[in-house]
Design a protein around this motif. Structure first.
Motif, PDB file in Angstrom:
ATOM      1  N   ILE A  51     -31.354  22.457   5.166  1.00 55.84           N
ATOM      2  CA  ILE A  51     -29.978  22.847   4.848  1.00 55.84           C
ATOM      3  C   ILE A  51     -29.690  24.284   5.277  1.00 55.84           C
ATOM      4  CG2 ILE A  51     -30.195  23.817   2.510  1.00 55.84           C
ATOM      5  CD1 ILE A  51     -27.806  21.942   1.764  1.00 55.84           C
ATOM      6  N   ASN A  52     -30.703  25.157   5.241  1.00 53.44           N
ATOM      7  CA  ASN A  52     -30.481  26.542   5.659  1.00 53.44           C
ATOM      8  C   ASN A  52     -30.046  26.632   7.114  1.00 53.44           C
ATOM      9  OD1 ASN A  52     -31.127  27.558   3.146  1.00 53.44           O
ATOM     10  ND2 ASN A  52     -33.208  28.134   3.678  1.00 53.44           N
ATOM     11  N   LEU A  53     -30.753  25.922   7.993  1.00 48.81           N
ATOM     12  CA  LEU A  53     -30.390  25.941   9.415  1.00 48.81           C
ATOM     13  C   LEU A  53     -29.129  25.134   9.672  1.00 48.81           C
ATOM     14  CD1 LEU A  53     -31.084  26.872  12.265  1.00 48.81           C
ATOM     15  CD2 LEU A  53     -32.516  24.828  12.506  1.00 48.81           C
ATOM     16  N   ALA A  54     -29.001  23.984   9.013  1.00 51.29           N
ATOM     17  CA  ALA A  54     -27.835  23.125   9.223  1.00 51.29           C
ATOM     18  C   ALA A  54     -26.544  23.840   8.834  1.00 51.29           C
ATOM     19  CB  ALA A  54     -27.986  21.835   8.426  1.00 51.29           C
ATOM     20  N   LEU A  55     -26.589  24.620   7.755  1.00 51.15           N
ATOM     21  CA  LEU A  55     -25.385  25.318   7.312  1.00 51.15           C
ATOM     22  C   LEU A  55     -25.009  26.468   8.241  1.00 51.15           C
ATOM     23  CD1 LEU A  55     -25.775  25.368   3.420  1.00 51.15           C
ATOM     24  CD2 LEU A  55     -24.048  24.151   4.774  1.00 51.15           C
ATOM     25  N   ILE A  56     -25.987  27.055   8.926  1.00 54.85           N
ATOM     26  CA  ILE A  56     -25.663  28.071   9.927  1.00 54.85           C
ATOM     27  C   ILE A  56     -24.832  27.447  11.046  1.00 54.85           C
ATOM     28  CG2 ILE A  56     -26.633  29.534  11.749  1.00 54.85           C
ATOM     29  CD1 ILE A  56     -28.912  30.180   9.871  1.00 54.85           C
ATOM     30  N   ILE A 103     -33.609  19.585 -12.827  1.00 52.96           N
ATOM     31  CA  ILE A 103     -32.346  20.332 -12.823  1.00 52.96           C
ATOM     32  C   ILE A 103     -32.090  20.924 -11.438  1.00 52.96           C
ATOM     33  CG2 ILE A 103     -31.203  22.403 -13.709  1.00 52.96           C
ATOM     34  CD1 ILE A 103     -32.595  21.847 -16.395  1.00 52.96           C
ATOM     35  N   ALA A 104     -33.124  21.498 -10.857  1.00 50.25           N
ATOM     36  CA  ALA A 104     -32.995  22.108  -9.536  1.00 50.25           C
ATOM     37  C   ALA A 104     -32.589  21.077  -8.487  1.00 50.25           C
ATOM     38  CB  ALA A 104     -34.316  22.772  -9.137  1.00 50.25           C
ATOM     39  N   SER A 105     -33.256  19.934  -8.477  1.00 44.05           N
ATOM     40  CA  SER A 105     -32.987  18.901  -7.476  1.00 44.05           C
ATOM     41  C   SER A 105     -31.567  18.357  -7.597  1.00 44.05           C
ATOM     42  CB  SER A 105     -34.001  17.758  -7.614  1.00 44.05           C
ATOM     43  OG  SER A 105     -35.322  18.231  -7.483  1.00 44.05           O
ATOM     44  N   ALA A 106     -31.134  18.147  -8.822  1.00 49.29           N
ATOM     45  CA  ALA A 106     -29.772  17.627  -9.035  1.00 49.29           C
ATOM     46  C   ALA A 106     -28.729  18.623  -8.535  1.00 49.29           C
ATOM     47  CB  ALA A 106     -29.558  17.333 -10.525  1.00 49.29           C
ATOM     48  N   GLY A 107     -28.907  19.893  -8.856  1.00 45.26           N
ATOM     49  CA  GLY A 107     -27.944  20.908  -8.416  1.00 45.26           C
ATOM     50  C   GLY A 107     -27.925  21.090  -6.915  1.00 45.26           C
ATOM     51  N   MET A 108     -29.097  21.043  -6.273  1.00 46.60           N
ATOM     52  CA  MET A 108     -29.171  21.186  -4.821  1.00 46.60           C
ATOM     53  C   MET A 108     -28.504  20.007  -4.115  1.00 46.60           C
ATOM     54  SD  MET A 108     -33.080  22.621  -4.915  1.00 46.60           S
ATOM     55  CE  MET A 108     -33.485  22.439  -3.186  1.00 46.60           C
ATOM     56  N   PHE A 109     -28.647  18.825  -4.683  1.00 50.19           N
ATOM     57  CA  PHE A 109     -27.992  17.640  -4.114  1.00 50.19           C
ATOM     58  C   PHE A 109     -26.466  17.768  -4.176  1.00 50.19           C
ATOM     59  CE2 PHE A 109     -25.933  13.573  -5.197  1.00 50.19           C
ATOM     60  CZ  PHE A 109     -26.114  12.896  -3.990  1.00 50.19           C
ATOM     61  N   VAL A 110     -25.968  18.111  -5.352  1.00 48.96           N
ATOM     62  CA  VAL A 110     -24.517  18.193  -5.545  1.00 48.96           C
ATOM     63  C   VAL A 110     -23.892  19.294  -4.691  1.00 48.96           C
ATOM     64  CG1 VAL A 110     -22.697  18.717  -7.221  1.00 48.96           C
ATOM     65  CG2 VAL A 110     -24.588  17.202  -7.858  1.00 48.96           C
ATOM     66  N   SER A 111     -24.490  20.476  -4.682  1.00 48.35           N
ATOM     67  CA  SER A 111     -23.902  21.594  -3.941  1.00 48.35           C
ATOM     68  C   SER A 111     -23.900  21.333  -2.444  1.00 48.35           C
ATOM     69  CB  SER A 111     -24.663  22.894  -4.251  1.00 48.35           C
ATOM     70  OG  SER A 111     -26.029  22.771  -3.940  1.00 48.35           O
ATOM     71  N   GLY A 112     -24.951  20.724  -1.915  1.00 53.70           N
ATOM     72  CA  GLY A 112     -24.997  20.417  -0.483  1.00 53.70           C
ATOM     73  C   GLY A 112     -23.915  19.436  -0.071  1.00 53.70           C
ATOM     74  N   LEU A 130     -24.613  28.527  -5.835  1.00 52.13           N
ATOM     75  CA  LEU A 130     -25.123  27.588  -6.826  1.00 52.13           C
ATOM     76  C   LEU A 130     -26.452  26.984  -6.370  1.00 52.13           C
ATOM     77  CD1 LEU A 130     -24.814  25.901  -9.414  1.00 52.13           C
ATOM     78  CD2 LEU A 130     -23.452  24.260  -8.075  1.00 52.13           C
ATOM     79  N   TYR A 131     -26.553  26.742  -5.079  1.00 54.34           N
ATOM     80  CA  TYR A 131     -27.808  26.235  -4.509  1.00 54.34           C
ATOM     81  C   TYR A 131     -28.944  27.225  -4.785  1.00 54.34           C
ATOM     82  CZ  TYR A 131     -30.560  23.539  -1.095  1.00 54.34           C
ATOM     83  OH  TYR A 131     -31.492  22.735  -0.482  1.00 54.34           O
ATOM     84  N   GLY A 132     -28.650  28.520  -4.629  1.00 54.57           N
ATOM     85  CA  GLY A 132     -29.654  29.546  -4.906  1.00 54.57           C
ATOM     86  C   GLY A 132     -30.040  29.595  -6.370  1.00 54.57           C
ATOM     87  N   VAL A 133     -29.068  29.413  -7.268  1.00 52.19           N
ATOM     88  CA  VAL A 133     -29.355  29.378  -8.703  1.00 52.19           C
ATOM     89  C   VAL A 133     -30.310  28.223  -9.010  1.00 52.19           C
ATOM     90  CG1 VAL A 133     -28.367  29.002 -10.993  1.00 52.19           C
ATOM     91  CG2 VAL A 133     -27.163  30.443  -9.343  1.00 52.19           C
ATOM     92  N   CYS A 134     -30.058  27.086  -8.396  1.00 51.55           N
ATOM     93  CA  CYS A 134     -30.908  25.912  -8.631  1.00 51.55           C
ATOM     94  C   CYS A 134     -32.335  26.150  -8.148  1.00 51.55           C
ATOM     95  CB  CYS A 134     -30.315  24.691  -7.927  1.00 51.55           C
ATOM     96  SG  CYS A 134     -28.736  24.138  -8.608  1.00 51.55           S
ATOM     97  N   ALA A 193     -29.282  17.225   1.568  1.00 50.47           N
ATOM     98  CA  ALA A 193     -28.883  16.941   0.187  1.00 50.47           C
ATOM     99  C   ALA A 193     -29.504  15.633  -0.292  1.00 50.47           C
ATOM    100  CB  ALA A 193     -27.363  16.875   0.085  1.00 50.47           C
ATOM    101  N   GLY A 194     -29.573  14.653   0.593  1.00 49.04           N
ATOM    102  CA  GLY A 194     -30.174  13.373   0.237  1.00 49.04           C
ATOM    103  C   GLY A 194     -31.649  13.506  -0.126  1.00 49.04           C
TER     104      GLY A 194
END
Length: 421
Positions: A51-56, A103-112, A130-134, A193-194
């Motif tokens: 996700i880091n590279l994809a979002l760039i 908790i981390a996995s759920a938040g990373m999925f939703v934010s992505g 939010l991804y960073g918080v997770c 995210a998946g």
């Protein structure tokens, strides 16, 4: 007499066999737990690396933002992660590690998913934060979980397995993101995210099925029930200085280099992903080798030598532009990066009874490094050149070496090898 002893001790023999069977089951169960945690680390880092590279590419190509905005965006996740490591520590320590990872996995999925669905700049910044918080709910608990009850060579081997797992995920993540992004950057983000969603499902199912994983206590509970004395090593300070510099350069390599390679060198996304793949492969290989060696434990010469060689590599990177030279630099960078990272994670947790706290410090320091490299690198690249950006990286690496020497001379050199408190 032999038969008499056999008859009298027959029960003892059976009891011994039963105890050995239980011991083998315990050993097998412990190995399964480690493997499962390694697999979890692999999927987590694959999702993050992807996700880091994809979002760039998504922010640059799909949403059309300039390098300054992309650099700031790339730094948002690090800022949020760093702040969360400090402010949320008292909450993550109270959670069972399985709950923290869920908790981390759920938040990373939703934010992505929401970043792509909304395609709004302000929302993207918020959701990436939010991804960073997770992530703060992911790495310290997971890393502390893996290191529990281990010291010395056992700790080195346990952390080597963890490093192998997450670094292999970082090989797969950026490379896959580059390939998928050639068709659609949004599809690459969805895929990342998946994977986070899959990790959530995996953690929930496996921990519910394995009693020892399900019953793993929170770090706070373990600290309160432990009577062990803290015997942390001061070499952690040298290692934290080194890992900051490593991640500063990492922020440039992962977030600024892709834009330079695409804009100036005219490489396609897949080629850029392959270069990062090679870096990850070199890092992974050396993680394995370091896990088999112990000469670098509490060894100032090893720490300083790697730091100076690392700085020299950054200077070299200023003068190369060909594909093969850059590829060779990425191999070199992977070797040095893995060393500095391993020094930090090992010396940071060695002898400590507050392992989640130490892992949080380790993560905070490296996050500050990658944030500095991403943001400062983005502005330097926009205002000057990529070569000047790498020059700044070299200055940081050399400054870190000077600080390591200063700390060693003033705080450590008077101690004996056994005095590592």
């Amino acid at each position: 007499m032999g038969n008499l002893v056999y008859r009298i001790d027959g029960v003892s023999v059976n009891l011994y066999n039963r105890n050995m069977t239980d011991l083998k089951k315990f050993s097998s169960n412990e190995k399964f737990q480690l493997v499962f945690l390694y697999v979890s680390a692999f999927f987590a880092q694959t999702a993050i690396g992807m996700i880091n590279l994809a979002l760039i590419f998504f922010m640059k190509n799909t949403m059309g933002h300039d390098p300054e905005i992309v650099g700031l965006f790339a730094g948002v996740v690090s800022v949020a992660y760093c702040i969360s490591l400090i402010t949320l520590k008292k909450y993550t320590e109270r959670l069972k590690p399985r709950h923290a990872v869920e908790i981390a996995s759920a938040g990373m999925f939703v934010s992505g998913v929401m970043i792509v669905l909304l395609q709004n700049t302000l929302a993207a910044f918020f959701l990436y934060a939010l991804y960073g918080v997770c992530m703060a709910f992911l790495w310290p608990p997971l890393m502390a979980w893996i290191s529990r009850g281990r010291e010395g060579r056992a700790l080195g081997k346990g952390l080597a397995g963890f490093n192998l797992a997450w670094s292999f995920g970082f090989i797969i993540g950026p490379y896959s993101a580059g390939i998928i992004a050639e068709t659609s950057a949004a599809a690459a983000v969805y895929t990342a995210a998946g994977i986070s969603g899959f990790l959530l499902l995996l953690m929930a199912v496996v921990t519910a099925s394995v009693p020892s994983l399900h019953a793993a206590e929170s770090s706070r509970t373990l600290q309160q029930s432990s009577r062990l004395k803290d015997s942390s090593t001061p070499y952690r300070y040298l290692s934290w200085i080194g890992v900051f510099s490593a991640y500063f350069v990492f922020g440039v390599v992962m977030n600024i280099f892709p834009m330079y390679a695409q804009d100036i060198l005219s490489y396609r996304e897949g080629t850029i992903g392959f270069m990062l793949f090679v870096r990850g492969a070199a890092t992974t290989l050396f993680f394995v080798l370091l896990g088999k060696m112990s000469f670098w434990h509490y060894n100032f010469s090893s720490i300083l030598s790697v730091q100076l060689i690392f700085a020299a590599g950054c200077i070299w990177a200023m003068f190369i532009s060909s594909f093969w030279a850059i590829l060779l630099f990425f191999i070199f960078f992977g070797l040095m990066f893995s060393s500095l990272y391993t020094f930090s994670i090992f010396h940071g947790v060695s002898g400590s009874i507050h392992r989640e706290k130490r892992m949080a410090i380790h993560e905070s320091v490296l996050t500050a490094g990658v944030l500095s490299g991403s943001v400062l690198g983005g502005f330097l690249y926009s205002w000057t050149t990529y070569q000047m950006t790498m020059a700044a990286a070299a200055v940081i690496a050399l400054t870190a070496a000077v600080l390591q020497i200063t700390v060693f001379v003033t705080k450590i050199s008077g101690n004996t090898a056994a005095d590592i408190s």
